[in-house]
Design a protein around this motif. Structure first.
Motif, PDB file in Angstrom:
ATOM      1  N   TRP A  18       0.831  -1.199   0.000  1.00  0.00           N
ATOM      2  CA  TRP A  18       0.000   0.000   0.000  1.00  0.00           C
ATOM      3  C   TRP A  18       0.872   1.258   0.000  1.00  0.00           C
ATOM      4  O   TRP A  18       1.965   1.271   0.552  1.00  0.00           O
ATOM      5  N   SER A  19       0.361   2.293  -0.644  1.00  0.00           N
ATOM      6  CA  SER A  19       1.035   3.597  -0.626  1.00  0.00           C
ATOM      7  C   SER A  19       0.007   4.682  -0.326  1.00  0.00           C
ATOM      8  O   SER A  19      -1.203   4.449  -0.442  1.00  0.00           O
ATOM      9  N   PHE A  20       0.497   5.825   0.082  1.00  0.00           N
ATOM     10  CA  PHE A  20      -0.427   6.957   0.247  1.00  0.00           C
ATOM     11  C   PHE A  20       0.225   8.219  -0.304  1.00  0.00           C
ATOM     12  O   PHE A  20       1.459   8.349  -0.352  1.00  0.00           O
ATOM     13  N   THR A  21      -0.601   9.142  -0.765  1.00  0.00           N
ATOM     14  CA  THR A  21      -0.164  10.451  -1.241  1.00  0.00           C
ATOM     15  C   THR A  21      -0.887  11.510  -0.442  1.00  0.00           C
ATOM     16  O   THR A  21      -2.105  11.426  -0.255  1.00  0.00           O
ATOM     17  N   ILE A  22      -0.118  12.482   0.056  1.00  0.00           N
ATOM     18  CA  ILE A  22      -0.714  13.514   0.910  1.00  0.00           C
ATOM     19  C   ILE A  22      -0.306  14.894   0.404  1.00  0.00           C
ATOM     20  O   ILE A  22       0.809  15.079  -0.092  1.00  0.00           O
ATOM     21  N   GLU A  23      -1.218  15.851   0.461  1.00  0.00           N
ATOM     22  CA  GLU A  23      -0.914  17.222   0.039  1.00  0.00           C
ATOM     23  C   GLU A  23      -0.102  17.922   1.125  1.00  0.00           C
ATOM     24  O   GLU A  23      -0.405  17.812   2.313  1.00  0.00           O
ATOM     25  N   THR A  24       0.928  18.646   0.691  1.00  0.00           N
ATOM     26  CA  THR A  24       1.815  19.309   1.652  1.00  0.00           C
ATOM     27  C   THR A  24       1.856  20.822   1.466  1.00  0.00           C
ATOM     28  O   THR A  24       2.803  21.482   1.876  1.00  0.00           O
ATOM     29  N   GLY A  25       0.855  21.381   0.801  1.00  0.00           N
ATOM     30  CA  GLY A  25       0.804  22.833   0.633  1.00  0.00           C
ATOM     31  C   GLY A  25       0.839  23.239  -0.825  1.00  0.00           C
ATOM     32  O   GLY A  25       0.572  22.426  -1.719  1.00  0.00           O
ATOM     33  N   VAL A  26       1.187  24.504  -1.059  1.00  0.00           N
ATOM     34  CA  VAL A  26       1.214  25.071  -2.406  1.00  0.00           C
ATOM     35  C   VAL A  26       2.627  25.561  -2.711  1.00  0.00           C
ATOM     36  O   VAL A  26       3.261  26.207  -1.876  1.00  0.00           O
ATOM     37  N   ASP A  27       3.134  25.216  -3.899  1.00  0.00           N
ATOM     38  CA  ASP A  27       4.456  25.679  -4.329  1.00  0.00           C
ATOM     39  C   ASP A  27       4.393  27.187  -4.549  1.00  0.00           C
ATOM     40  O   ASP A  27       3.628  27.666  -5.392  1.00  0.00           O
ATOM     41  N   PRO A  28       5.182  27.974  -3.802  1.00  0.00           N
ATOM     42  CA  PRO A  28       5.105  29.439  -3.922  1.00  0.00           C
ATOM     43  C   PRO A  28       5.579  29.963  -5.271  1.00  0.00           C
ATOM     44  O   PRO A  28       5.257  31.075  -5.657  1.00  0.00           O
ATOM     45  N   LEU A  29       6.367  29.176  -6.000  1.00  0.00           N
ATOM     46  CA  LEU A  29       6.893  29.628  -7.290  1.00  0.00           C
ATOM     47  C   LEU A  29       5.939  29.342  -8.447  1.00  0.00           C
ATOM     48  O   LEU A  29       5.857  30.109  -9.392  1.00  0.00           O
ATOM     49  N   THR A  30       5.225  28.211  -8.376  1.00  0.00           N
ATOM     50  CA  THR A  30       4.356  27.819  -9.490  1.00  0.00           C
ATOM     51  C   THR A  30       2.872  27.965  -9.174  1.00  0.00           C
ATOM     52  O   THR A  30       2.051  27.990 -10.080  1.00  0.00           O
ATOM     53  N   GLY A  31       2.537  28.046  -7.883  1.00  0.00           N
ATOM     54  CA  GLY A  31       1.131  28.125  -7.493  1.00  0.00           C
ATOM     55  C   GLY A  31       0.437  26.776  -7.522  1.00  0.00           C
ATOM     56  O   GLY A  31      -0.762  26.676  -7.261  1.00  0.00           O
ATOM     57  N   LYS A  32       1.170  25.719  -7.849  1.00  0.00           N
ATOM     58  CA  LYS A  32       0.582  24.377  -7.915  1.00  0.00           C
ATOM     59  C   LYS A  32       0.653  23.694  -6.549  1.00  0.00           C
ATOM     60  O   LYS A  32       1.507  24.005  -5.726  1.00  0.00           O
TER      61      LYS A  32
END
Length: 382
Positions: A18-32
């Protein structure tokens, strides 16, 4: 929010992990959105527990760094998004020059996550080997360091690799310069050995130009009618490529008055170069450089250094660096009675204080002579 999924695995008894993917914020340079993925959990429950623990750490301020951005990508964005809004225009140009002509040609391909203390130390060792002044190396370090500290603020790296780098302490250099007789002897040998290099050395000695300024000169920079030479670009050679960019400082862009002998030397040099153009035909370079190889291509800095040291040895003069020709020019100007302000403008120094600090030994002699002359005048006919 975390996303979980099964991943096929030949090593696991069940045939998958099993794997998991978690959001860690927004890239300040790209906005992604930024995400991080963790793999290799035997059960979904283990993946859920790990995701929950990581979420807690993120809430407590943990930085998750998984950035493949190179310095070629990061530093221009840092200049535009951060530096441009904090410094004066002239300082910003200096930042650009340091980054574009010193840092990126060597380290531009390196990713932020792979930039470590060892790579940074090798970079600064290279600058030292190139005989850049301690003050300029310190400036490069300062700009690079500011950019990497901001990368930490933007959650792009966890720590600044420059903190473990040693750079030379800034100290006053003792300059070795030639006397007038030694200069004339060197020029005579250069004239006997190679007329093209004689012209280069003559102009250098009579103007005090930096090497990059000298090799970046083009014929449109010379006004034979008014006797002026416009210094407006700098030549650099890095990783096998010649580039022509901005000068060291804003005050380096200057107009220098040439004496008749220097103008005549340039005229004779141009005449010889015109003959070479006819000889080489379409193979002759279109760069229009004043000082070049026989085919008009730029002179390699190593070739210039070898030629300089060869003629210096044959002239039986004290050994100096090529850059010391500039210091010799300035020293002789001051000894001839030219004011410190005029020397500052001719050399393209950003301030008269810099000129005074470098040539303090000469200015002290000038002060003594002034005091002596005043005393002699006061005692005259008394």
């Amino acid at each position: 929010m975390a996303y979980f999924r099964k991943v096929p695995s030949k090593k696991a008894k069940s045939g998958y992990t099993w794997s998991f993917t978690i959001e860690t914020g927004v890239d300040p340079l790209t906005g992604k959105r930024k995400q991080t993925t963790r793999r290799g959990f035997a059960t979904k429950k283990e993946a859920e527990n790990a995701a929950k623990e990581l979420s807690t750490q993120l809430e407590n301020g943990l930085n998750i760094v998984d950035n493949k951005m190179t310095l070629n990508q990061y530093l221009p964005k840092w200049l535009e998004m951060a530096a441009k809004r904090k410094v004066k225009d002239t300082t910003f140009v200096n930042y650009q020059n340091v980054i574009n002509f010193r840092i990126l040609p060597v380290l531009g391909h390196v990713t932020l996550k792979d930039l470590n203390g060892s790579a940074c130390q090798k970079f600064f060792n290279l600058l030292i080997d190139q005989e850049l002044s301690n003050g300029y190396i310190k400036t490069i370090y300062k700009i690079f360091n500011i950019s990497l500290e901001k990368a930490i603020d933007w959650d792009l790296i966890l720590k600044n690799p420059l903190r473990k780098v040693d750079i030379p302490k800034e100290r006053k250099r003792k300059y070795t310069v030639w006397k007038r007789e030694e200069l004339l002897r060197f020029l005579q040998v250069a004239k006997d050995e190679n007329l093209d290099y004689f012209a280069l050395f003559f102009v250098c000695i009579y103007t005090g130009l930096r090497r990059g300024e000298l090799l970046g000169l083009k014929w449109e920079d010379v006004n034979f009618k008014n006797g002026n030479l416009h210094i407006q670009r700098n030549q650099t050679y890095l990783n096998g490529t010649f580039t022509y960019g901005s000068l060291k400082t804003e005050s380096s862009n200057r107009l220098i008055k040439l004496d008749d002998e220097t103008l005549n030397t340039l005229m004779q040099h141009k005449k010889r170069q015109s003959e070479l153009k006819l000889l080489y035909g379409p193979q002759y370079s279109t760069e229009n450089l004043i000082f070049s190889r026989k085919d008009g291509q730029p002179i390699h800095p190593t070739t210039l250094a070898v030629t300089f040291h060869s003629i210096m040895k044959k002239s039986d003069v004290p050994k100096i660096r090529f850059h010391d020709l500039r210091h010799t020019h300035a020293t002789l100007l001051l000894e001839a009675g030219v004011s410190l302000k005029e020397v500052q403008e001719r050399l393209g120094h950003s301030s008269i204080k810099m000129t005074g600090d470098i040539y303090a030994h000469v200015t002290e002699e000038m002060k003594s002579n002034a005091s002596k002359k005043f005393s002699e005048y006061m005692q005259k006919n008394s």
